[in-house]
Design a protein around this motif. Structure first.
Motif, PDB file in Angstrom:
ATOM      1  N   LEU A 126      33.978 -13.500  66.085  1.00  0.00           N
ATOM      2  CA  LEU A 126      33.947 -12.653  64.908  1.00  0.00           C
ATOM      3  C   LEU A 126      32.711 -13.015  64.105  1.00  0.00           C
ATOM      4  CD1 LEU A 126      35.383 -10.524  63.201  1.00  0.00           C
ATOM      5  CD2 LEU A 126      36.560 -12.386  62.040  1.00  0.00           C
ATOM      6  N   VAL A 127      31.795 -12.073  63.961  1.00  0.00           N
ATOM      7  CA  VAL A 127      30.545 -12.335  63.277  1.00  0.00           C
ATOM      8  C   VAL A 127      30.756 -12.247  61.771  1.00  0.00           C
ATOM      9  CG1 VAL A 127      28.166 -11.571  62.947  1.00  0.00           C
ATOM     10  CG2 VAL A 127      29.196 -11.507  65.210  1.00  0.00           C
ATOM     11  N   GLU A 128      31.355 -11.172  61.307  1.00  0.00           N
ATOM     12  CA  GLU A 128      31.670 -11.056  59.892  1.00  0.00           C
ATOM     13  C   GLU A 128      32.832 -10.097  59.729  1.00  0.00           C
ATOM     14  OE1 GLU A 128      28.964  -7.833  57.674  1.00  0.00           O
ATOM     15  OE2 GLU A 128      27.822  -9.516  58.488  1.00  0.00           O
ATOM     16  N   SER A 129      33.571 -10.303  58.682  1.00  0.00           N
ATOM     17  CA  SER A 129      34.727  -9.462  58.424  1.00  0.00           C
ATOM     18  C   SER A 129      34.631  -8.927  57.008  1.00  0.00           C
ATOM     19  CB  SER A 129      36.008 -10.277  58.605  1.00  0.00           C
ATOM     20  OG  SER A 129      37.126  -9.498  58.278  1.00  0.00           O
ATOM     21  N   LYS A 130      34.399  -7.638  56.898  1.00  0.00           N
ATOM     22  CA  LYS A 130      34.310  -6.990  55.592  1.00  0.00           C
ATOM     23  C   LYS A 130      35.226  -5.781  55.598  1.00  0.00           C
ATOM     24  CE  LYS A 130      29.605  -8.238  54.314  1.00  0.00           C
ATOM     25  NZ  LYS A 130      28.289  -7.719  53.908  1.00  0.00           N
ATOM     26  N   THR A 131      35.704  -5.442  54.405  1.00  0.00           N
ATOM     27  CA  THR A 131      36.506  -4.237  54.281  1.00  0.00           C
ATOM     28  C   THR A 131      35.808  -3.299  53.323  1.00  0.00           C
ATOM     29  OG1 THR A 131      37.773  -5.220  52.482  1.00  0.00           O
ATOM     30  CG2 THR A 131      38.676  -5.445  54.704  1.00  0.00           C
ATOM     31  N   GLY A 132      36.109  -2.034  53.439  1.00  0.00           N
ATOM     32  CA  GLY A 132      35.507  -1.063  52.547  1.00  0.00           C
ATOM     33  C   GLY A 132      34.276  -0.432  53.163  1.00  0.00           C
ATOM     34  N   THR A 133      33.700   0.481  52.405  1.00  0.00           N
ATOM     35  CA  THR A 133      32.524   1.212  52.866  1.00  0.00           C
ATOM     36  C   THR A 133      31.288   0.678  52.151  1.00  0.00           C
ATOM     37  OG1 THR A 133      33.910   3.160  53.121  1.00  0.00           O
ATOM     38  CG2 THR A 133      31.532   3.515  53.133  1.00  0.00           C
ATOM     39  N   ILE A 134      30.249   0.451  52.908  1.00  0.00           N
ATOM     40  CA  ILE A 134      29.012  -0.044  52.325  1.00  0.00           C
ATOM     41  C   ILE A 134      28.333   1.093  51.558  1.00  0.00           C
ATOM     42  CG2 ILE A 134      27.661   0.467  54.367  1.00  0.00           C
ATOM     43  CD1 ILE A 134      26.117  -2.121  53.838  1.00  0.00           C
ATOM     44  N   SER A 135      27.740   0.769  50.438  1.00  0.00           N
ATOM     45  CA  SER A 135      27.048   1.798  49.663  1.00  0.00           C
ATOM     46  C   SER A 135      25.672   2.040  50.256  1.00  0.00           C
ATOM     47  CB  SER A 135      26.910   1.362  48.202  1.00  0.00           C
ATOM     48  OG  SER A 135      25.976   0.317  48.096  1.00  0.00           O
ATOM     49  N   VAL A 136      25.096   3.179  49.919  1.00  0.00           N
ATOM     50  CA  VAL A 136      23.766   3.519  50.425  1.00  0.00           C
ATOM     51  C   VAL A 136      22.733   2.538  49.895  1.00  0.00           C
ATOM     52  CG1 VAL A 136      21.975   5.302  50.461  1.00  0.00           C
ATOM     53  CG2 VAL A 136      24.378   5.956  50.656  1.00  0.00           C
ATOM     54  N   ALA A 137      22.895   2.091  48.652  1.00  0.00           N
ATOM     55  CA  ALA A 137      21.947   1.143  48.071  1.00  0.00           C
ATOM     56  C   ALA A 137      21.982  -0.188  48.836  1.00  0.00           C
ATOM     57  CB  ALA A 137      22.260   0.911  46.593  1.00  0.00           C
ATOM     58  N   GLU A 138      23.186  -0.680  49.168  1.00  0.00           N
ATOM     59  CA  GLU A 138      23.283  -1.926  49.940  1.00  0.00           C
ATOM     60  C   GLU A 138      22.702  -1.731  51.332  1.00  0.00           C
ATOM     61  OE1 GLU A 138      27.258  -4.147  48.224  1.00  0.00           O
ATOM     62  OE2 GLU A 138      27.487  -2.612  49.761  1.00  0.00           O
ATOM     63  N   TRP A 139      22.955  -0.577  51.907  1.00  0.00           N
ATOM     64  CA  TRP A 139      22.470  -0.291  53.249  1.00  0.00           C
ATOM     65  C   TRP A 139      20.941  -0.257  53.283  1.00  0.00           C
ATOM     66  CZ3 TRP A 139      20.613   4.664  55.234  1.00  0.00           C
ATOM     67  CH2 TRP A 139      20.417   4.654  56.614  1.00  0.00           C
ATOM     68  N   MET A 140      20.333   0.274  52.223  1.00  0.00           N
ATOM     69  CA  MET A 140      18.878   0.369  52.156  1.00  0.00           C
ATOM     70  C   MET A 140      18.235  -0.931  51.676  1.00  0.00           C
ATOM     71  SD  MET A 140      18.166   3.349  53.290  1.00  0.00           S
ATOM     72  CE  MET A 140      16.494   3.639  52.808  1.00  0.00           C
TER      73      MET A 140
END
Length: 76
Positions: free
Chosen positions: A60-74
């Motif tokens: 398991l590399v990382e475990s996150k929940t929820g949707t990433i925002s466009v700002a975080e993605w960029m």
């Protein structure tokens, strides 16, 4: 293609040739992936006999929940 035996019916010449070609192709085509899997399993069995624990195959590399925002993605 499945061979079905029916009394009174024989394979045509074209069907016999097709079956022969398919058997030749199957015999000559050895999957590199199948060979690699067999080699890996053999290596793991050797390590098991020596008592060495193998690395986990799934990490398991990382475990996150929820949707990433466009700002975080960029990257902002």
């Amino acid at each position: 293609m499945r061979k079905v035996l029916q009394p009174g019916r024989a394979l045509s010449a074209a069907q016999r040739r097709q079956l022969e070609v398919m058997s030749i192709v199957r015999a000559s085509c050895v999957s590199p992936l199948r060979l690699q899997v067999d080699e890996t399993l053999r290596h793991m069995d050797e390590l098991k006999e020596k008592g060495v624990k193998h690395e986990p195959l799934n990490k398991l590399v990382e475990s996150k929940t929820g949707t990433i925002s466009v700002a975080e993605w960029m990257g902002f």
